[in-house]
Design a protein around this motif. Structure first.
Motif, PDB file in Angstrom:
ATOM      1  N   GLY A 178     -31.045 -15.199  -6.130  1.00  0.00           N
ATOM      2  CA  GLY A 178     -30.962 -16.485  -5.439  1.00  0.00           C
ATOM      3  C   GLY A 178     -32.226 -17.300  -5.600  1.00  0.00           C
ATOM      4  N   LEU A 179     -32.540 -18.111  -4.598  1.00  0.00           N
ATOM      5  CA  LEU A 179     -33.703 -18.991  -4.691  1.00  0.00           C
ATOM      6  C   LEU A 179     -35.016 -18.210  -4.778  1.00  0.00           C
ATOM      7  CD1 LEU A 179     -32.710 -21.837  -2.202  1.00  0.00           C
ATOM      8  CD2 LEU A 179     -32.619 -21.853  -4.701  1.00  0.00           C
ATOM      9  N   ALA A 180     -35.047 -17.029  -4.157  1.00  0.00           N
ATOM     10  CA  ALA A 180     -36.239 -16.182  -4.261  1.00  0.00           C
ATOM     11  C   ALA A 180     -36.451 -15.766  -5.717  1.00  0.00           C
ATOM     12  CB  ALA A 180     -36.113 -14.947  -3.371  1.00  0.00           C
ATOM     13  N   GLY A 181     -35.362 -15.469  -6.413  1.00  0.00           N
ATOM     14  CA  GLY A 181     -35.449 -15.117  -7.823  1.00  0.00           C
ATOM     15  C   GLY A 181     -35.888 -16.298  -8.673  1.00  0.00           C
ATOM     16  N   VAL A 182     -35.389 -17.492  -8.337  1.00  0.00           N
ATOM     17  CA  VAL A 182     -35.803 -18.706  -9.047  1.00  0.00           C
ATOM     18  C   VAL A 182     -37.303 -18.921  -8.892  1.00  0.00           C
ATOM     19  CG1 VAL A 182     -35.595 -21.230  -9.100  1.00  0.00           C
ATOM     20  CG2 VAL A 182     -33.541 -19.808  -8.842  1.00  0.00           C
ATOM     21  N   LEU A 183     -37.799 -18.759  -7.663  1.00  0.00           N
ATOM     22  CA  LEU A 183     -39.233 -18.912  -7.390  1.00  0.00           C
ATOM     23  C   LEU A 183     -40.041 -17.895  -8.197  1.00  0.00           C
ATOM     24  CD1 LEU A 183     -41.198 -20.555  -5.550  1.00  0.00           C
ATOM     25  CD2 LEU A 183     -41.078 -18.637  -3.948  1.00  0.00           C
ATOM     26  N   LEU A 184     -39.552 -16.657  -8.225  1.00  0.00           N
ATOM     27  CA  LEU A 184     -40.253 -15.600  -8.946  1.00  0.00           C
ATOM     28  C   LEU A 184     -40.256 -15.861 -10.453  1.00  0.00           C
ATOM     29  CD1 LEU A 184     -41.650 -12.830  -8.854  1.00  0.00           C
ATOM     30  CD2 LEU A 184     -39.386 -11.780  -9.047  1.00  0.00           C
ATOM     31  N   LEU A 185     -39.127 -16.263 -11.006  1.00  0.00           N
ATOM     32  CA  LEU A 185     -39.041 -16.513 -12.441  1.00  0.00           C
ATOM     33  C   LEU A 185     -39.963 -17.652 -12.872  1.00  0.00           C
ATOM     34  CD1 LEU A 185     -35.197 -16.213 -13.137  1.00  0.00           C
ATOM     35  CD2 LEU A 185     -36.988 -14.740 -14.064  1.00  0.00           C
ATOM     36  N   THR A 186     -39.941 -18.752 -12.123  1.00  0.00           N
ATOM     37  CA  THR A 186     -40.751 -19.904 -12.516  1.00  0.00           C
ATOM     38  C   THR A 186     -42.233 -19.672 -12.254  1.00  0.00           C
ATOM     39  OG1 THR A 186     -40.209 -20.946 -10.368  1.00  0.00           O
ATOM     40  CG2 THR A 186     -38.902 -21.596 -12.285  1.00  0.00           C
ATOM     41  N   PHE A 187     -42.557 -18.827 -11.283  1.00  0.00           N
ATOM     42  CA  PHE A 187     -43.960 -18.482 -11.036  1.00  0.00           C
ATOM     43  C   PHE A 187     -44.496 -17.591 -12.153  1.00  0.00           C
ATOM     44  CE2 PHE A 187     -47.043 -15.418  -9.315  1.00  0.00           C
ATOM     45  CZ  PHE A 187     -48.049 -16.287  -8.890  1.00  0.00           C
ATOM     46  N   THR A 188     -43.769 -16.534 -12.475  1.00  0.00           N
ATOM     47  CA  THR A 188     -44.257 -15.588 -13.483  1.00  0.00           C
ATOM     48  C   THR A 188     -44.217 -16.186 -14.890  1.00  0.00           C
ATOM     49  OG1 THR A 188     -42.035 -14.603 -13.628  1.00  0.00           O
ATOM     50  CG2 THR A 188     -43.613 -13.560 -12.148  1.00  0.00           C
ATOM     51  N   GLU A 189     -43.337 -17.152 -15.123  1.00  0.00           N
ATOM     52  CA  GLU A 189     -43.308 -17.813 -16.428  1.00  0.00           C
ATOM     53  C   GLU A 189     -44.626 -18.518 -16.708  1.00  0.00           C
ATOM     54  OE1 GLU A 189     -43.496 -21.241 -18.748  1.00  0.00           O
ATOM     55  OE2 GLU A 189     -43.052 -21.502 -16.619  1.00  0.00           O
TER      56      GLU A 189
END
Length: 208
Positions: free
Chosen positions: A12-23
């Motif tokens: 969900g949105l937590a995953g979106v935050l994690l993906l865009t942060f680690t990218e």
């Protein structure tokens, strides 16, 4: 790559935050692939797309601010040495970093914003900004605006190109073809720039 993106999107949105942060920490998979995939698979309507965009911009900006903190802690000399030693592992060439740092002091906001629209450079511009002790407020605001523009373009493109969310093979193939087309376009534009202005920044690779 698709498995990683699918796992992140499933959070969900937590995953979106994690993906865009680690990218922003390591551009593999590249941001345009992540954003296209999220636009294809996460947003079901315009409202969700807007929320997805907002969360992705927060993640991107937070990742850049982390690199800003690293650069500030290192200082200009140690930051340069860090890039010399480890730049190749994070796809950052020392020549690109030094060219960025040289012109950064006078135009912090403008360069910070434009850097968010250049592949790879957008990931590590924070190291230069932090090491030169530039304004974190100016850098953060420019990064927020630049990330909003970059993320919106790919999220909307993915949203418009979405198909059957259950057909992951088709989604993956579509994603790969779009990413290849984007990277070829960037490469050709960079070669055209080199030809027009009479310089070249490397054997045959786009900036960053």
């Amino acid at each position: 790559m698709i498995d990683v993106l699918s796992f992140g999107a499933g959070l969900g949105l937590a995953g979106v935050l994690l993906l865009t942060f680690t990218e922003k920490l390591l551009p593999v998979p590249p941001s345009h692939a992540i954003l296209l995939y999220l636009g294809m698979t996460v947003a079901k309507d315009g409202l969700q797309l807007a929320l997805l965009h907002a969360v992705s911009v927060l993640g991107s900006t937070a990742g850049s601010l982390l690199w800003f903190g690293v650069g500030k802690a290192l200082g200009p000399d140690r930051a340069g040495s860090f890039v010399d030693r480890f730049g190749r592992y994070i796809l950052l060439r020392p020549k690109t970093y030094r060219r960025l740092a040289e012109s950064y002091r006078r135009r912090c906001f403008r360069i910070s914003l434009l850097a968010q629209l250049v592949p790879t450079v957008r990931n590590y511009v924070g190291i230069a900004a932090g090491s030169l002790n530039l304004s974190v407020l100016s850098f953060g605001l420019a990064t927020l605006v630049g990330s909003a523009l970059w993320n919106m373009g790919f999220l909307v493109s993915g949203y418009l190109l979405r198909g059957d969310r259950q057909d992951m093979a088709a989604t993956g193939l579509r994603l790969i073809l779009i990413v290849i087309a984007f990277e070829v376009t960037v490469f050709l534009l960079w070669r055209m720039k080199a030809a027009l202005f009479g310089f070249r920044s490397g054997p045959s690779r786009p900036p960053g």
